[in-house]
Design a protein around this motif. Structure first.
Motif, mmCIF file in Angstrom:
data_model
loop_
_atom_site.group_PDB
_atom_site.id
_atom_site.type_symbol
_atom_site.label_atom_id
_atom_site.label_comp_id
_atom_site.label_asym_id
_atom_site.label_seq_id
_atom_site.Cartn_x
_atom_site.Cartn_y
_atom_site.Cartn_z
ATOM 1 N N ALA A 21 2.630 11.938 2.759
ATOM 2 C CA ALA A 21 1.580 10.995 2.356
ATOM 3 C C ALA A 21 2.043 9.548 2.555
ATOM 4 N N VAL A 22 1.123 8.692 3.009
ATOM 5 C CA VAL A 22 1.378 7.252 3.074
ATOM 6 C C VAL A 22 0.250 6.597 2.281
ATOM 7 N N SER A 23 0.604 5.681 1.377
ATOM 8 C CA SER A 23 -0.445 5.131 0.510
ATOM 9 C C SER A 23 -1.326 4.161 1.287
ATOM 10 N N GLY A 24 -2.585 4.077 0.823
ATOM 11 C CA GLY A 24 -3.545 3.185 1.462
ATOM 12 C C GLY A 24 -3.068 1.747 1.445
ATOM 13 N N ALA A 28 -2.322 -0.650 4.546
ATOM 14 C CA ALA A 28 -3.040 -1.923 4.624
ATOM 15 C C ALA A 28 -2.065 -3.080 4.831
ATOM 16 N N ALA A 29 -0.941 -3.041 4.086
ATOM 17 C CA ALA A 29 0.024 -4.140 4.187
ATOM 18 C C ALA A 29 0.648 -4.188 5.585
ATOM 19 N N ILE A 30 1.037 -3.021 6.095
ATOM 20 C CA ILE A 30 1.681 -2.997 7.415
ATOM 21 C C ILE A 30 0.698 -3.392 8.520
ATOM 22 N N SER A 31 -0.560 -2.921 8.373
ATOM 23 C CA SER A 31 -1.543 -3.205 9.433
ATOM 24 C C SER A 31 -2.154 -4.593 9.299
ATOM 25 N N GLY A 32 -1.967 -5.230 8.139
ATOM 26 C CA GLY A 32 -2.549 -6.566 7.939
ATOM 27 C C GLY A 32 -4.058 -6.510 7.784
ATOM 28 N N ARG A 35 -7.682 -2.504 2.306
ATOM 29 C CA ARG A 35 -7.654 -1.051 2.056
ATOM 30 C C ARG A 35 -8.962 -0.404 2.491
ATOM 31 N N ASN A 36 -10.052 -1.198 2.376
ATOM 32 C CA ASN A 36 -11.345 -0.669 2.817
ATOM 33 C C ASN A 36 -11.334 -0.426 4.335
ATOM 34 N N ALA A 37 -10.709 -1.349 5.059
ATOM 35 C CA ALA A 37 -10.623 -1.178 6.527
ATOM 36 C C ALA A 37 -9.782 0.053 6.859
ATOM 37 N N VAL A 38 -8.740 0.290 6.053
ATOM 38 C CA VAL A 38 -7.901 1.486 6.272
ATOM 39 C C VAL A 38 -8.742 2.740 6.048
#
Ligand code: BTN
Length: 330
Positions: A21-24, A28-32, A35-38
């Motif tokens: 599991a990877v948290s939302g 979100a932080a790594i992708s910039g 969380r909604n976009a994730v």
């Protein structure tokens, strides 16, 4: 290359953590992105067929049993990544070989790979078609620009048959044989077809580019009636989950070193002969208008099939098709 989309970034993170599991918020932080976009990207990936589980507050887990073709997943498992210049995934195409040839004609770099989930006009050798239903096979074409003479194109195709056999052995412990020139078989049934096409530079008498097209039946269960008795699918020979992405990468991992070494025969020829299912067999040589009986004696250093004809003549065939005669019942 263009900036990857949020969906690509999310997929790449999930692939790196496959089965975990990877948290939302971490994604979100790594992708910039938010969380909604994730969440939206994860849903889009699910729609594409990825098996992603979202456990409450526990993040997202990509099941290792997802089998959606993905450039990221293929590249992740390729050892010599700098050999690959581009990976193009298509949901559907007529034939990946023509796609790769067009790219080659238009100047695409060596190492361009085209993979399709299905082909509507899959091409086989000698004008035949290659059955390519959706989601159940590997249909891939690799564009390369080798410093090779036209005679060496036979080596490309032979090397590819050995690379595929090695990859299948490595991942699934299944032993394949090769029917000259390049059909890969399991237990007497055809599993893999290879079609190599090349464009020549007449000025310098060398290859401008070559396209190595590989088709592997993975989970196809229902074939057209004329193929039913002569073909097989990999899933019939292993109980392991077959990831097409992993198999594509493993085939390339076997093939790239051979291509980089300019088809140095030492790297594959002995194994090609050992895997041959025709040497020592009674065969039919299939011409466009007739067949001729012969005995296959050997495969020579040029990968030509040495046969002894019924009139006693020994000749080396450099192309064409043969079939192994069925033993008569006594
Ligand atoms: C044969 O069995 O005669 C050769 C079949 C080659 C099939 C592969 S699938 C990927 C690539 N695209 C094609 O149209 N053909 C090759």
């Amino acid at each position: 290359m263009n900036k990857p989309s949020t969906k690509d970034t999310v997929l790449s993170l999930l692939l790196k953590n496959e089965g975990h599991a990877v948290s939302g918020s971490e994604i979100a932080a790594i992708s910039g992105v938010s969380r909604n976009a994730v969440w939206k990207a994860v849903n889009a990936l699910k729609n594409d067929g990825y098996n992603i589980k979202g456990v409450n507050n526990n993040g997202y887990t990509l099941s290792p049993q997802s089998d959606v073709l993905s450039a990221d997943a293929i590249l992740q498992d390729i050892a010599q990544k700098n050999f690959i210049s581009d990976i193009i995934i298509k949901k559907e195409t007529a034939t990946t070989n023509d796609d790769a040839k067009l790219l080659g004609h238009n100047g695409a770099k060596s190492g361009t790979l085209v993979v399709a989930d299905m082909q509507t006009n899959g091409k086989g050798r000698r004008g035949k078609s290659f059955f390519s239903p959706a989601g159940s096979g590997i249909y891939m074409s690799l564009l390369i620009r080798p410093q090779a003479e036209i005679e060496q194109s036979l080596m490309l195709t032979v090397a590819a048959s050995v690379a595929v056999s090695r990859a299948i052995k490595k991942l699934y412990q299944v032993e394949c044989s090769i029917k000259w020139v390049n059909d890969v078989y399991i237990n007497g049934k055809k599993l893999v077809g290879i079609l190599t096409e090349a464009s020549m530079n007449f000025e310098v008498q060398t290859l401008d580019y070559a396209v190595i097209g590989i088709g592997i039946n993975i989970t196809t269960q229902s074939f057209p009636p004329e193929l039913c008795d002569i073909v097989t699918s990999l899933c019939e020979h292993t109980s392991k989950f077959i990831s097409r992405n992993k198999l594509i990468a493993t085939v390339l991992n076997e093939l790239i070193p051979i291509i980089k070494a300019d088809f140095d025969k030492k790297l594959f020829f002995e194994e090609y002969k050992e895997r041959s299912m025709v040497i020592g067999k009674e065969i039919d040589i299939i011409y466009s208008d007739r067949t001729e009986s012969a005995t296959a004696i050997d495969i020579n250093e040029d990968c030509h099939l040495v046969v002894k004809k019924e009139n006693g003549d020994t000749v080396a065939l450099n192309s064409g098709e043969v079939s192994i005669k069925k033993k008569k019942r006594t």
